[in-house]
Design a protein around this motif. Structure first.
Motif: not given
Length: 285
Positions: A88-89, A115-117, A128-129, A133-136
């Motif tokens: 997924g990455m 919603e924005r993510l 999106v998942e 994970a990366v955004a966190n």
């Protein structure tokens, strides 16, 4: 001090690699994030404060974060995520972000705005998942830089809510510390710790002792339990120790205790969706 905290995390990360070999690639990203958090005040320390009262310290300080540094950091995190070998990455390794993308992603993740993510993920054509994970992890060094400001220290001194005064997130776990058995909450996103009532649900705020309890479970982690509330069905991992966790330690201890999350889910307890300061109280499902 932060550098020594980072070095102290290495044995814990090594233990995680041994227990979860399939996590090895992702733990490389976690290690890079922790290293950056240790020096974040030099790269991301805000230069100005919004004069208007905001809902969290990070929200007030975000305007003072160097946009160019943020853009460069997002690109670096993306490349590192792409090198993990996780299916997924992989696409992250070839992404080229535009100016302003980092700020957009930061603002969306600050509020856990799904919603924005989702819209951001759709625009860059990625699932999106993996993006969440990366955004966190991407936002953490900025959060840690904000935690080291006097604004954050002042906010925490008088804070008594169940969510973090600095970044607004729900805590990763609670700690019962010292001989006095004082209870504190620990934020996994920015490393902030703050005092909280012993007999109180972190999420819905009830003090009704008939609906609050602590589950003792078998775990790889010693001196731990799970705080649960029958009113909102929320849970929070709990550790008992002589001294509080260091800021960089919170993320790793959270990862090391994932079996407690599984145990809570098996009993149908959940954590709230989003971040605390947006008003979410009831669990997601």
């Amino acid at each position: 001090c932060a550098r020594s905290q980072y070095r102290a995390m290495s044995p814990m990360l090594d233990e995680l690699r041994t227990r979860h070999p399939d996590w090895s690639g992702w733990l490389e990203v976690v290690g890079m994030i922790l290293e950056e958090c240790a020096v974040a005040r030099h790269r991301f320390l805000p230069t100005k404060v919004d004069a208007h009262e905001g809902p969290s310290v990070v929200a007030r300080l975000a305007a003072g974060i160097d946009a160019h540094a943020l853009d460069a950091w997002l690109q670096r995190v993306s490349y590192c995520a792409g090198d993990t070998g996780l299916s997924g990455m992989r696409k992250f390794g070839s992404l080229k972000f535009s100016t302003g993308d980092a700020r957009e992603l930061f603002d969306a993740e600050l509020d856990a705005d799904f919603e924005r993510l989702g819209a951001f993920a759709e625009r860059i054509e990625i699932e999106v998942e993996p993006l969440r994970a990366v955004a966190n992890l991407f936002v953490m060094p900025v959060m840690h830089a904000c935690r080291e400001t006097e604004s954050a220290r002042a906010a925490v001194r008088s804070w008594c809510e169940g969510y973090c005064a600095c970044c607004g997130a729900w805590p990763a776990y609670s700690e019962i510390c010292g001989i006095a058995r004082e209870r504190g909450l620990c934020c996994g996103r920015c490393g902030t710790s703050w005092a909280h009532d012993v007999l109180s649900c972190t999420y819905c705020g009830t003090h009704d002792h008939t609906v609050l309890s602590t589950l003792d479970v078998e775990s790889d982690v010693r001196r731990c339990g799970i705080e649960v509330c029958e009113r909102c069905r929320g849970y929070l991992k709990q550790f008992r120790s002589l001294t509080p966790s260091a800021p960089l330690e919170v993320l790793v201890r959270d990862l090391c205790s994932v079996d407690l999350d599984v145990a809570a889910a098996d009993r149908s307890y959940v954590r709230p969706r989003g971040v605390g300061r947006t008003g979410t109280i009831l669990p997601l499902e």
